[in-house]
Design a protein around this motif. Sequence first.
Motif, PDB file in Angstrom:
ATOM      1  N   ILE A  44       5.783   5.565   8.372  1.00 63.62           N
ATOM      2  CA  ILE A  44       5.499   4.764   7.162  1.00 63.62           C
ATOM      3  C   ILE A  44       4.099   4.159   7.260  1.00 63.62           C
ATOM      4  CG2 ILE A  44       6.161   2.654   5.909  1.00 63.62           C
ATOM      5  CD1 ILE A  44       9.100   3.367   6.655  1.00 63.62           C
ATOM      6  N   LEU A  45       3.805   3.572   8.413  1.00 65.96           N
ATOM      7  CA  LEU A  45       2.485   2.934   8.563  1.00 65.96           C
ATOM      8  C   LEU A  45       1.350   3.957   8.488  1.00 65.96           C
ATOM      9  CD1 LEU A  45       3.157   0.204  11.294  1.00 65.96           C
ATOM     10  CD2 LEU A  45       3.130  -0.039   8.807  1.00 65.96           C
ATOM     11  N   ASN A  46       1.667   5.208   8.852  1.00 68.80           N
ATOM     12  CA  ASN A  46       0.663   6.273   8.731  1.00 68.80           C
ATOM     13  C   ASN A  46       0.583   6.821   7.312  1.00 68.80           C
ATOM     14  OD1 ASN A  46      -0.261   6.243  11.329  1.00 68.80           O
ATOM     15  ND2 ASN A  46       1.261   7.722  12.076  1.00 68.80           N
ATOM     16  N   GLY A  47       1.441   6.302   6.441  1.00 65.13           N
ATOM     17  CA  GLY A  47       1.415   6.731   5.037  1.00 65.13           C
ATOM     18  C   GLY A  47       2.086   8.074   4.800  1.00 65.13           C
ATOM     19  N   ASP A  48       2.972   8.474   5.723  1.00 66.15           N
ATOM     20  CA  ASP A  48       3.668   9.752   5.565  1.00 66.15           C
ATOM     21  C   ASP A  48       4.764   9.622   4.499  1.00 66.15           C
ATOM     22  OD1 ASP A  48       4.958  12.158   5.838  1.00 66.15           O
ATOM     23  OD2 ASP A  48       6.036  11.554   7.663  1.00 66.15           O
ATOM     24  N   ARG A  49       4.583  10.335   3.383  1.00 68.31           N
ATOM     25  CA  ARG A  49       5.496  10.170   2.255  1.00 68.31           C
ATOM     26  C   ARG A  49       6.899  10.683   2.524  1.00 68.31           C
ATOM     27  NH1 ARG A  49       2.713  11.865  -3.267  1.00 68.31           N
ATOM     28  NH2 ARG A  49       2.543  13.863  -2.221  1.00 68.31           N
ATOM     29  N   VAL A  50       6.993  11.727   3.363  1.00 69.38           N
ATOM     30  CA  VAL A  50       8.324  12.274   3.664  1.00 69.38           C
ATOM     31  C   VAL A  50       9.141  11.219   4.429  1.00 69.38           C
ATOM     32  CG1 VAL A  50       9.590  14.090   4.887  1.00 69.38           C
ATOM     33  CG2 VAL A  50       7.484  14.637   3.650  1.00 69.38           C
ATOM     34  N   THR A  51       8.515  10.623   5.448  1.00 64.24           N
ATOM     35  CA  THR A  51       9.213   9.589   6.219  1.00 64.24           C
ATOM     36  C   THR A  51       9.545   8.390   5.330  1.00 64.24           C
ATOM     37  OG1 THR A  51       7.937  10.283   8.124  1.00 64.24           O
ATOM     38  CG2 THR A  51       9.083   8.185   8.326  1.00 64.24           C
ATOM     39  N   GLU A 112      -9.285   5.956  -6.242  1.00 66.39           N
ATOM     40  CA  GLU A 112      -8.891   5.998  -4.821  1.00 66.39           C
ATOM     41  C   GLU A 112      -7.808   4.981  -4.477  1.00 66.39           C
ATOM     42  OE1 GLU A 112     -10.588   8.328  -2.700  1.00 66.39           O
ATOM     43  OE2 GLU A 112     -11.382   8.948  -4.644  1.00 66.39           O
ATOM     44  N   LYS A 113      -7.096   4.480  -5.462  1.00 62.89           N
ATOM     45  CA  LYS A 113      -6.014   3.541  -5.161  1.00 62.89           C
ATOM     46  C   LYS A 113      -4.732   4.313  -4.923  1.00 62.89           C
ATOM     47  CE  LYS A 113      -7.703  -0.488  -7.662  1.00 62.89           C
ATOM     48  NZ  LYS A 113      -8.352  -1.140  -6.557  1.00 62.89           N
ATOM     49  N   TYR A 177       0.552   1.437  -0.155  1.00 60.71           N
ATOM     50  CA  TYR A 177       0.467   1.480  -1.625  1.00 60.71           C
ATOM     51  C   TYR A 177       0.043   0.103  -2.115  1.00 60.71           C
ATOM     52  CZ  TYR A 177       2.305   6.090  -1.267  1.00 60.71           C
ATOM     53  OH  TYR A 177       2.438   7.410  -0.947  1.00 60.71           O
ATOM     54  N   GLU A 178      -1.115   0.083  -2.771  1.00 60.84           N
ATOM     55  CA  GLU A 178      -1.702  -1.208  -3.165  1.00 60.84           C
ATOM     56  C   GLU A 178      -1.241  -1.653  -4.535  1.00 60.84           C
ATOM     57  OE1 GLU A 178      -4.804   1.497  -2.824  1.00 60.84           O
ATOM     58  OE2 GLU A 178      -6.163  -0.060  -2.128  1.00 60.84           O
ATOM     59  N   GLU A 179      -0.885  -0.689  -5.364  1.00 57.91           N
ATOM     60  CA  GLU A 179      -0.421  -1.020  -6.707  1.00 57.91           C
ATOM     61  C   GLU A 179       1.019  -0.518  -6.807  1.00 57.91           C
ATOM     62  OE1 GLU A 179      -2.795  -2.675  -7.966  1.00 57.91           O
ATOM     63  OE2 GLU A 179      -4.504  -1.859  -6.884  1.00 57.91           O
ATOM     64  N   ILE A 180       1.933  -1.444  -7.037  1.00 59.78           N
ATOM     65  CA  ILE A 180       3.340  -1.045  -7.157  1.00 59.78           C
ATOM     66  C   ILE A 180       3.776  -1.280  -8.594  1.00 59.78           C
ATOM     67  CG2 ILE A 180       5.681  -1.360  -6.247  1.00 59.78           C
ATOM     68  CD1 ILE A 180       4.300  -1.178  -3.745  1.00 59.78           C
TER      69      ILE A 180
END
Length: 359
Positions: A44-51, A112-113, A177-180
């Motif tokens: 998650i911290l690496n931004g892996d979407r599958v995880t 780039e967001k 993710y900066e914008e939710i």
Amino acid sequence: MTKKPNSDRSKSKSGTTPDFFNKKAAGRPVPKRQKSTETYVRGILNGDRVTLGQAITLIESQHPGHQEKAQSIIEACLPHAGKSFRIGITGTPGVGKSSFIEALGMYLVKQEKKVAVLTIDPTSQKNHGSILGDKTRMQDLSVHPNAFIRPSPAGDSLGGVARKTRETMILCEAAGYEEIIVETVGVGQSETAVHSMVDFFLLLLLPGAGDELQGIKRGIVEMSDLIAINKADGDRITIARQSQKAYKNALHLLPATDSGWIPPVLTCSALETTGIQEIWQSCSDYRKMTAKNDFFQQKRRKQASYWLHERIQNDLRLHLLTDPTMKDALEKIEAAVLSYQKTPFQGAREIIQLLIKKH
Ligand code: GDP
């Protein structure tokens, strides 16, 4: 949205005993092949979407083992969360929510967001999936590497969906993710739930009709930080401007907001992607202003406290209704209250005493 590769739904029923009370179920083994908490968190911290998607599936699962793991992942992600801007978007079906989110989301990813879109759709249980899922929604955004779209879990109550969305938000924030964007279908009580978990609440309206005619419930206009009249294109432009004026006048009559923010009324076209930049500018202005006067953090603290109390009440109520001993005792006491053998206060006291004794 149901067709997203990263969408995964819990098929479990809602309304079960809260897990910390559910001692019997807690003994069930967790299925093998599950990653360790550390592996999930690292992914998650690496931004892996599958995880990230798999971890959200754990949040959505009713399985006590999954729940336990989900909670440990959330806890580990918490220090990395909270840095996003959370935007709630509501409006009646057909107003153009998904088109608008597609337009806004694409505008943001081009800068780039990283954008996450979560949906609160308590009606999805009746339709074996989201009612929104029938349409192909957010076509470009859903395949963009900087976007993550997750539909509402099916088969759950509004309370359940809201809790899971809040927890999902934490994981998305930890994943960078900066914008939710939290979307609600604009029916039922879901607006209130979304309003209490976002920083900024945006109401989409159609040109022309008044709010009653658009099926907007009382109070929704008042809780909005921005009103956008969508579909301001083609021959609707003039009428959209008239609606804008009318809503501006109406909002003028409302008492000032706690934040000091004056909710603007803007027009846009999700289809032609006009007005999107102005709306985003307004969101950014709000963010700056409320950061400066501390309203932003105050609101988040209030929301955290609200959800703490909400969760306690909800879990206690569920426990009373589902734990066999408590359910039995409640039925007996209720019968005694109904036949005037006990007062409701006496009955409530006895139930609470029994609860304390039992745990
Ligand atoms: P939702 O149900 O609120 O998510 O609405 P959708 O995004 O699915 O849009 C409903 C319909 O309105 C679709 O046919 C869209 O193409 C159309 N629509 C959405 N936004 C606009 C807009 O800005 N202008 C016009 N003319 N049509 C739009």
